[in-house]
Write a protein that holds these residues in place. Structure first.
Motif, PDB file in Angstrom:
ATOM      1  N   PHE A  48      56.624 -71.589 -32.179  1.00  0.00           N
ATOM      2  CA  PHE A  48      55.588 -71.654 -31.140  1.00  0.00           C
ATOM      3  C   PHE A  48      55.206 -73.091 -30.795  1.00  0.00           C
ATOM      4  O   PHE A  48      54.228 -73.312 -30.096  1.00  0.00           O
ATOM      5  CB  PHE A  48      54.333 -70.905 -31.617  1.00  0.00           C
ATOM      6  CG  PHE A  48      54.432 -69.412 -31.560  1.00  0.00           C
ATOM      7  CD1 PHE A  48      53.709 -68.685 -30.620  1.00  0.00           C
ATOM      8  CD2 PHE A  48      55.248 -68.716 -32.442  1.00  0.00           C
ATOM      9  CE1 PHE A  48      53.778 -67.313 -30.576  1.00  0.00           C
ATOM     10  CE2 PHE A  48      55.328 -67.337 -32.404  1.00  0.00           C
ATOM     11  CZ  PHE A  48      54.592 -66.628 -31.467  1.00  0.00           C
TER      12      PHE A  48
ATOM     13  N   VAL B   4      54.321 -74.130 -27.242  1.00  0.00           N
ATOM     14  CA  VAL B   4      53.182 -73.520 -26.557  1.00  0.00           C
ATOM     15  C   VAL B   4      51.869 -73.836 -27.277  1.00  0.00           C
ATOM     16  O   VAL B   4      50.830 -73.278 -26.947  1.00  0.00           O
ATOM     17  CB  VAL B   4      53.357 -71.996 -26.436  1.00  0.00           C
ATOM     18  CG1 VAL B   4      54.530 -71.665 -25.518  1.00  0.00           C
ATOM     19  CG2 VAL B   4      53.533 -71.332 -27.798  1.00  0.00           C
TER      20      VAL B   4
ATOM     21  N   LYS C 215      49.310 -61.701 -26.645  1.00  0.00           N
ATOM     22  CA  LYS C 215      49.570 -62.987 -25.995  1.00  0.00           C
ATOM     23  C   LYS C 215      48.278 -63.496 -25.357  1.00  0.00           C
ATOM     24  O   LYS C 215      47.397 -62.702 -25.013  1.00  0.00           O
ATOM     25  CB  LYS C 215      50.638 -62.840 -24.917  1.00  0.00           C
ATOM     26  CG  LYS C 215      52.014 -62.441 -25.425  1.00  0.00           C
ATOM     27  CD  LYS C 215      52.996 -62.333 -24.270  1.00  0.00           C
ATOM     28  CE  LYS C 215      54.394 -61.949 -24.762  1.00  0.00           C
ATOM     29  NZ  LYS C 215      55.361 -61.851 -23.653  1.00  0.00           N
TER      30      LYS C 215
ATOM     31  N   TRP D 256      47.008 -69.494 -27.840  1.00  0.00           N
ATOM     32  CA  TRP D 256      47.723 -68.822 -28.916  1.00  0.00           C
ATOM     33  C   TRP D 256      46.934 -68.937 -30.221  1.00  0.00           C
ATOM     34  O   TRP D 256      46.932 -68.013 -31.043  1.00  0.00           O
ATOM     35  CB  TRP D 256      49.112 -69.436 -29.099  1.00  0.00           C
ATOM     36  CG  TRP D 256      50.126 -68.966 -28.095  1.00  0.00           C
ATOM     37  CD1 TRP D 256      50.620 -69.662 -27.033  1.00  0.00           C
ATOM     38  CD2 TRP D 256      50.779 -67.685 -28.068  1.00  0.00           C
ATOM     39  NE1 TRP D 256      51.531 -68.907 -26.336  1.00  0.00           N
ATOM     40  CE2 TRP D 256      51.649 -67.693 -26.955  1.00  0.00           C
ATOM     41  CE3 TRP D 256      50.712 -66.538 -28.867  1.00  0.00           C
ATOM     42  CZ2 TRP D 256      52.458 -66.598 -26.632  1.00  0.00           C
ATOM     43  CZ3 TRP D 256      51.505 -65.449 -28.542  1.00  0.00           C
ATOM     44  CH2 TRP D 256      52.366 -65.475 -27.442  1.00  0.00           C
TER      45      TRP D 256
ATOM     46  N   PRO E 292      57.062 -66.426 -28.938  1.00  0.00           N
ATOM     47  CA  PRO E 292      56.333 -66.559 -27.670  1.00  0.00           C
ATOM     48  C   PRO E 292      56.725 -65.483 -26.659  1.00  0.00           C
ATOM     49  O   PRO E 292      55.908 -65.096 -25.822  1.00  0.00           O
ATOM     50  CB  PRO E 292      56.732 -67.963 -27.182  1.00  0.00           C
ATOM     51  CG  PRO E 292      57.054 -68.714 -28.428  1.00  0.00           C
ATOM     52  CD  PRO E 292      57.706 -67.707 -29.330  1.00  0.00           C
TER      53      PRO E 292
END
Length: 426
Positions: free
Chosen positions: A5, A8, A184, A206, A291
């Motif tokens: 991740f 992000v 999400k 996140w 993700p």
């Protein structure tokens, strides 16, 4: 998977970054050692609402046993779980820890029972099973962070926390008692007080999503451990637990344990306890999430968590002893509410301290509460060294009721019991 991740994560390279670090008011300057989210973490750590969590219910009310989980230990479990997951996945650990440590600062005394009691006491609460709640602790955590909690500034005056948007968002969106696969974050930044129901809006980051999941992971094993300590669970319940493990994770009486069960799910031992449950759920989540898929568990672990929650509600949360204490808690909070609601005219006449003179704990704390957050006695703000905004109007009936509800929501279990005893004692 490890660092899956990282692209992000909430940092300077993320398009959400500027909004994520936005504050309502700029903080006073410091030496620059800490990041924005580290400052939020320590601001929450030092506020009084966080300190009171050590005497607020997690499941078992006002526990006398030092080893039973209270709300502050639950918060620390969530911080531990969420930081472990964030670190492995490559997310912003500082943001995750700041959300986690503050996510329950608006929780009522006596846990979710107290939350339900306060919600029923509000006269404007709509009736019906699906009516939006007027009081829910996720929103109240945001409210306390924005309007109630203070820290002393360099001049010695108590000023509001002014947390970043990403942390504030994580507080109101943290509801973890929902079953959701593939979680999400949402794309848009929204006015957070426009959220009318808990658990329906995904967090903005996140990292906020991690805390939302960690909230679920953290309480399951610990609640079972505490129920065992209080002998809430009998042998039939223990057998049911083992049947749940066998039916969902593939363990049977004739099977041997290893690092994998026959269906390939990680298992670290025979026991169903806090450390085993949390470790295995963390590992499974980290292995399964991406993700693209969102935060998710494998099907066996998702089913296991669902069955474990169902077991806990049936065998722990609905236990007759807890239900009897819930009636006691309702009597306590309702009595405090009715007592303080009668005092509006005395507040308007500046006589709160006199009328509460035989209730010393309430006299001091409620009097200071009115000075800090209402138009009760603005001149006394300098004496208390606070620069808080006016939140409540003592001349408005609805505002007065909200003032009482919020005051009660900040109480610890012990203080609520003490205040109740002052009211009914002679």
């Amino acid at each position: 998977m490890k660092d899956s991740f990282i692209n992000v994560r909430c940092d300077e390279n993320n398009i959400k970054w500027e909004q994520a670090i936005q504050r309502e008011n700029s903080l006073y300057n410091r030496n620059g050692i800490r990041s924005e989210f580290e400052r939020d973490y320590t601001r929450i750590l030092h506020c009084e609402a966080y300190r009171r969590l050590k005497h607020k219910t997690q499941v078992f009310y006002a526990p006398q046993n030092d080893h039973i989980c209270t709300r502050i230990e639950h918060v620390n479990h969530v911080a531990s779980v969420s930081s472990t997951i964030s670190k492995h996945l490559g997310l912003n650990v500082e943001l995750t820890e700041a959300i986690a440590i503050g996510h329950d600062i608006g929780h009522a005394p006596f846990g979710h029972t107290g939350e339900d009691i306060l919600n029923k006491l509000i006269t404007s609460q709509k009736e019906g099973k699906n009516a939006p709640k007027k009081f829910w602790h996720e929103r109240n955590s945001l409210f306390f962070a924005d309007f109630i909690e203070t820290l002393q500034d360099p001049d010695g005056y108590g000023t509001n926390l002014d947390l970043t948007y990403a942390v504030r968002d994580g507080l109101i969106c943290h509801c973890g008692e929902v079953d959701q696969q593939g979680l999400k974050p949402r794309d848009e930044n929204i006015e957070l007080y426009s959220i009318k129901r808990p658990g329906v809006v995904s967090p903005y980051t996140w990292e906020g999503c991690i805390v939302k999941v960690a909230d679920k992971v953290s309480f399951l094993g610990r609640d079972i451990e505490d129920a065992r300590s209080y002998h809430i669970l009998d042998m039939a319940a223990y057998r049911q637990l083992r049947e749940i493990v066998g039916a969902t994770l593939g363990f049977g009486p004739n099977k041997k344990y290893s690092n994998h069960t026959t269906n390939g799910v990680y298992r670290s031992g025979r026991a169903v306890n806090t450390t085993v449950l949390i470790n295995d759920m963390i590992v499974d989540l980290c292995e399964q999430s991406s993700p693209e898929k969102g935060l998710c568990f494998s099907e066996p672990y998702y089913k296991f968590i669902t069955e474990l929650k169902r077991f806990s509600y049936a065998n722990i949360y609905k236990n007759w002893r807890l239900e009897e204490f819930a009636r006691y808690a309702e009597n306590i909070l309702s009595t405090i509410f009715r007592t303080l609601m009668k005092l509006q005219v005395y507040a308007q006449n500046g006589r709160i301290e006199q009328v509460l003179r035989y209730m010393p704990s309430l006299q001091k704390t409620f009097g200071n509460w009115l000075v800090k957050y209402s138009n009760y006695d603005a001149q006394k703000k300098n004496i208390l060294h606070v620069r808080t905004m006016q939140v409540f109007d003592i001349n408005d009936n609805e505002s007065w009721e909200k003032c009482i509800i919020e005051f009660i929501s900040g109480m610890s279990d012990q203080f609520a019991i003490q205040a109740f005893n002052e009211i009914v004692g002679f």
